[in-house]
Design a protein around this motif. Structure first.
Motif, PDB file in Angstrom:
ATOM      1  N   LEU B 113       0.828  -1.202   0.000  1.00  0.00           N
ATOM      2  CA  LEU B 113       0.000   0.000   0.000  1.00  0.00           C
ATOM      3  C   LEU B 113       0.866   1.257   0.000  1.00  0.00           C
ATOM      4  N   ALA B 115       3.727   1.588  -1.441  1.00  0.00           N
ATOM      5  CA  ALA B 115       4.302   1.789  -2.774  1.00  0.00           C
ATOM      6  C   ALA B 115       3.215   2.165  -3.782  1.00  0.00           C
ATOM      7  N   MET B 116       1.991   2.359  -3.292  1.00  0.00           N
ATOM      8  CA  MET B 116       0.889   2.756  -4.173  1.00  0.00           C
ATOM      9  C   MET B 116       0.544   4.219  -3.926  1.00  0.00           C
ATOM     10  N   PRO B 117      -0.142   4.848  -4.890  1.00  0.00           N
ATOM     11  CA  PRO B 117      -0.518   6.249  -4.673  1.00  0.00           C
ATOM     12  C   PRO B 117      -1.664   6.373  -3.677  1.00  0.00           C
TER      13      PRO B 117
END
Lengths: 318, 276
Positions: B113, B115-117
């Protein structure tokens, strides 16, 4: 943009441990870069830096031309990550995990559900879609993990040891998916401990050890550098091991190694293996057995580190 | 492309293009994360009992076994301290927020999460919001038991609702301090130790059980400003149907201060934990 991934002089220490001591990597768009190395080489740290999870102490990492520190938010919109440890919620079902990722990426409830089911179908998880992930087998978890990292097709996908601990069938399935993604234009960086995996998937390979890239190039360039194959010789009498090491090194012109009562020596081609055998025959040493095989990662390492002056002057991966 | 991939033809190759691109707002992401924390109840419904067991046992054991000694009869004690003992039990339960975040980070799901926008605040707020739902559920159950064994509020339904409201508000603010503990702790045991060594003295130097003038002189000044005193006094004012005054203002001040201090500290700890 020449490179989808471009890393220069990356350094990262954790206290006294130097996980990365100046790593350079580069991957052209739409290619697979394999990062090959043993446990503790720094592969995971490198992936965490490139995927914006860890800040480097020195050096730069650019993904799609974007700096992973200064432009982290932009980078996150365009990458996918499958870490070494499954990035899944064990209390949710496989479907719920994928829906969660899709929802966070902006999908509506219906879009998220559709996409989740598409991926579940494609990754052969339909039979376990509603089961809690905590009860999945290692292979199923790995597949779902990969599925979660491509819920929205990433432009760059990082895979940290995606097949470690998988049976050959699951491994082949994962390789297929990676090839499909690359065919659709995704750039993939994959870390692995297996030479074969790098060989199968990667366009270029960087060999990394104790936080440094010790060799890089295409698979065939590396194999030439380490000798094409490995000749394994088992003497009839154990006390002949030392003599065989000397004879093999003399005939093959490479460093031989004794282990478990046998001797291994890298050879560039079959003719060289014949020469080694002939030399041993002339010396009158009896063999219990012999065989030619592909070098293992261990043997590649021995060769690369043993001939450091030859390999570190190679051009970086282009 | 490598020669390998061009050799094998894969007619079934499907592009996993997706059409949605708009990022959802922080609040929507928080709600998604909260729903995710609560979804696990479906796979393990026994958790529903876990949420209220500790506050329920604290209420029943203190009321029945110590209430008579403290106030002559357990009924009188329940009337005086029942609601605030429920508050204390729930206050101890905020440890769950710390343990939950600690577990999330250990599982690796937060790596993905992060490494996600996705907004960092949403990742933490989702956990806190989900815990609020659990606390509200526990309050409903344990409050129901208190009513069943004879507790009656002079303030009626409105007063009871207001008391529940200030309690939940305080738990929300306190959860953020536990979020910080969960994000900086080295082990689950450490979080438990924090709970015992920090929350318990806080509770016993407040008006949860007793009136201020029964406390040793040296701690009276602290009991005056203790946030749990503000909480207990505010709850009593509403439950007794009195006019809210300084104690409610003090409580609101405490809540604002806790949020203002611990939300930024938790976000910073989160960035350090995953960003270093």
């Amino acid at each position: 943009m020449r490179y989808a991934i471009e890393v220069r002089g990356l350094k990262k220490s954790f206290g006294e441990v130097h996980a990365l001591s100046g790593v350079d990597l580069a991957a052209a768009p739409g290619t697979v870069l394999g990062v090959l190395g043993p446990n503790g080489a720094g592969k995971t740290t490198a992936v965490r830096v490139m995927s914006t999870l860890t800040k480097p102490d020195a050096g730069t990492a650019r993904v799609l031309g974007l700096d992973v520190v200064a432009q982290a938010a932009e980078v996150r919109k365009r990458i996918g990550l499958t870490g070494q440890y499954a990035g899944l919620d064990p209390n949710l079902s496989g479907e719920q995990n994928l829906v969660l990722v899709a929802r966070l990426l902006g999908a509506s409830r219906r879009q998220a559900k559709t996409r989740a089911n598409e991926l579940i179908e494609r990754f052969d998880l339909a039979h376990a879609a509603t089961r809690a992930v905590g009860k999945y087998s290692g292979g199923m978890r790995r597949r779902l993990d990969l599925a979660a990292s491509i819920v929205r097709r990433p432009e760059v996908l990082f895979l940290d040891e995606p097949t470690t601990g998988l049976d050959p069938q699951s491994r082949n399935g994962l390789w297929e998916v990676v090839r499909d993604l690359v065919a659709a234009g995704t750039t993939v960086l994959l870390t692995t401990q297996y030479l074969e995996e790098a060989d199968q998937l990667a366009d270029t390979i960087a060999v990394i050890d104790t936080g440094r890239v010790i060799a890089s190039g295409t698979s065939s360039q590396l194999k030439q550098a380490v000798g094409g194959q490995v000749l394994r010789l088992t003497p009839a009498r154990p006390d002949a091991v030392e003599q065989i090491v000397q004879l093999a090194e003399w005939a093959a012109g490479a460093q031989a190694r004794a282990q478990d009562g046998a001797v291994t020596v890298p050879v560039a081609h079959a003719g060289e293996a014949q020469a080694v055998m002939a030399r041993i025959g002339q010396a009158g040493v009896d063999l219990a057995g012999f065989g030619l095989h592909e070098p293992t990662l261990d043997e590649v390492f021995l060769q690369l580190t043993g001939h450091r002056t030859n390999t570190t002057e190679k051009e970086p991966a282009a | 492309m490598s020669a390998m991939a061009t050799e094998t033809t894969r007619p079934e190759t499907r592009r996993c293009e997706t059409t949605w691109t708009s990022e959802r707002g922080t609040l929507a992401q928080s709600a998604t994360m909260a729903a995710r924390s609560l979804a696990s109840i479906r796979h393990a419904p026994a958790q529903l009992v876990d949420f209220f067991m500790i506050p329920l046992m604290i209420l029943l054991s203190i009321t029945f076994f110590m209430g008579g000694q403290m106030m002559g009869s357990w009924q009188d004690f329940l009337q005086y301290a029942g609601p605030t003992i429920i508050a204390m039990g729930l206050f101890f339960a905020v440890t769950a927020t710390g343990l939950g975040l600690y577990g999330d980070i250990k599982e690796g799901v937060f790596d993905r999460l992060t490494a996600m926008p996705v907004s960092r605040f949403a990742l933490l707020a989702g956990r806190v919001a989900a815990d609020m739902v659990k606390y509200a559920w526990a309050l409903l159950v344990v409050g129901g038991v208190a009513f069943a064994i004879g507790y009656r509020a002079d303030g009626g339904v409105l007063g009871t609702a207001a008391a529940a409201g200030v309690l939940l508000l305080f738990l929300f603010a306190a959860s953020w301090s536990m979020a910080l503990v969960g994000l900086t702790a080295k082990s689950e045991e450490q979080i438990q130790t924090w709970m015992i060594s920090l929350l318990m003295p806080l509770a016993y130097t407040s008006t949860i059980f007793v009136e201020i003038d029964t406390l040793p002189g040296a701690v009276q000044w602290w009991a005056e400003i203790n946030p749990l005193t503000a909480l207990a006094d505010s709850m009593r004012v509403f439950l007794d149907g009195g006019d809210p005054g300084g104690e409610v203002l003090a409580l609101l001040g405490w809540c604002a201060a806790l949020v203002a201090v611990f939300v930024p500290l938790s976000l910073r700890a989160y960035r350090r934990k995953l960003g270093d």
